[in-house]
Design an enzyme around this catalytic site. Structure first.
Site, PDB file in Angstrom:
ATOM      1  N   ARG A 176       0.824  -1.221   0.000  1.00  0.00           N
ATOM      2  CA  ARG A 176       0.000   0.000   0.000  1.00  0.00           C
ATOM      3  C   ARG A 176       0.862   1.277   0.000  1.00  0.00           C
ATOM      4  NH1 ARG A 176      -2.241  -3.579  -1.453  1.00  0.00           N
ATOM      5  NH2 ARG A 176      -4.159  -4.534  -0.709  1.00  0.00           N
ATOM      6  N   SER A 226     -11.248  -1.366   2.485  1.00  0.00           N
ATOM      7  CA  SER A 226     -10.607  -1.787   3.738  1.00  0.00           C
ATOM      8  C   SER A 226     -10.202  -0.561   4.536  1.00  0.00           C
ATOM      9  CB  SER A 226      -9.369  -2.639   3.445  1.00  0.00           C
ATOM     10  OG  SER A 226      -9.721  -3.833   2.797  1.00  0.00           O
ATOM     11  N   GLU A 296      -5.950   2.562   6.370  1.00  0.00           N
ATOM     12  CA  GLU A 296      -5.620   2.474   4.940  1.00  0.00           C
ATOM     13  C   GLU A 296      -6.332   3.582   4.174  1.00  0.00           C
ATOM     14  OE1 GLU A 296      -6.280  -0.724   1.327  1.00  0.00           O
ATOM     15  OE2 GLU A 296      -5.551  -1.459   3.257  1.00  0.00           O
TER      16      GLU A 296
END
Length: 303
Positions: A176, A226, A296
């Site tokens: 990420r 998420s 996130e």
């Protein structure tokens, strides 16, 4: 406070009408977010460049968003100019097993276009919301794939308004993460290198991923995907579930009863609700497990 004179100068840069005091809840998958002073939707790199020149001249802060699928905008909104790339920069080019997409192309559409071309490697993208530019920025991924596996190069607009090509090895991809984060570089196109495959097998893989996603994730509810990054050695959703937090609610925000890794908007959630819920979950998981959950979702806007 919006200025007519400022609005006129920004509007002159784009073909699509400029929006004033535009609620960002209309431009995020969370359906949450206060007003942007000015919101522009450039349809080409030239329009994007013109907007940035005008904003600099007007001393306006600039915030760039894609499709708003991994975004929580605070309730007071965003001051200055918001540039939305998610419905512009939509070119798609095919050259053998190499495809180039304008950064506004949705990741799901890019994956489908790869399938149509008989190319494998983008099946993981079929159900991920958001633009491909944002996907590179976040190194988005799911199941057996991520952007780091397929990106050959990207084109970015530099702070000096020049377009520069960056090779994949310059992007410092990790979980990420990309080297774009924390910079003023704007992705304008993404070139991926794929492999020739059997269309039936590609389609079967896409269908399997889509079925798994729809059966396990709350895709019918507004969310930003998420909510937390995967902590080393754990899964965020599992930790949250094991600590009895499925269904935990603050105002209109809720830890999804379907998948504890997702925070959903029950219909009237504010950013403050979501932020408080995130904080509560972080504190409870740290107290119980000694694990820090890092969001996130990108959180932007005026405090």
């Amino acid at each position: 406070m919006c200025s007519v004179a400022v609005a006129e100068q920004l509007a002159a840069c784009v073909t699509k009408p400029l929006k004033l005091n535009e609620l960002m809840s209309k431009h995020t998958s969370f359906r949450i977010g206060g007003p942007a002073d000015y919101l522009a939707q450039p349809q080409s790199v030239a329009e994007l460049q013109a907007l940035l020149v005008a904003a600099k001249k007007l001393e306006l802060p600039v915030t760039v968003v894609g499709n708003g699928s991994n975004l929580l905008v605070r309730d007071k909104g965003i001051r200055g100019l918001v540039i939305k790339l998610g419905n512009g920069l939509m070119d798609i080019k095919l050259d053998g097993n190499v495809m180039t997409f304008g950064s506004g192309v949705s990741l799901a559409l890019a994956g489908y276009k790869a399938y149509e071309a008989g190319l494998t490697g983008m099946e993981f993208a079929c159900g991920i919301p958001g633009s491909i530019g944002g996907a590179v920025y976040m190194n988005a991924g799911a199941y057996d794939g991520e952007m780091a596996n397929i990106v050959r190069e990207i084109q970015v607009l530099m702070p000096n308004n020049e377009v520069k090509t960056l090779k994949a090895e310059e992007l410092d991809f990790s979980y990420r993460h990309s080297a774009l984060q924390g910079t003023d570089m704007l992705v304008v196109s993404v070139t991926v290198e794929l492999q020739v495959g059997e269309k039936e097998a590609i389609k079967a893989k896409m269908d399997d991923f889509s079925q798994r996603r729809s059966s396990k994730q709350p895709i019918e509810m507004p969310s930003a995907g998420s909510t937390f990054k995967r902590p080393p050695g754990y899964f965020a959703g599992t930790l949250i579930d094991q600590n009895g937090l499925k269904g935990y609610t603050v105002g209109g925000a809720q830890v999804s009863p379907k998948h504890a890794g997702f925070v959903v908007n029950l219909g009237n959630a504010t950013a403050a609700d979501v932020l408080q819920l995130i904080k509560d979950v972080q504190e409870k998981i740290f107290a119980a497990e000694g694990v820090h959950l890092e969001p996130e979702v990108l959180i932007i806007g005026e405090e």
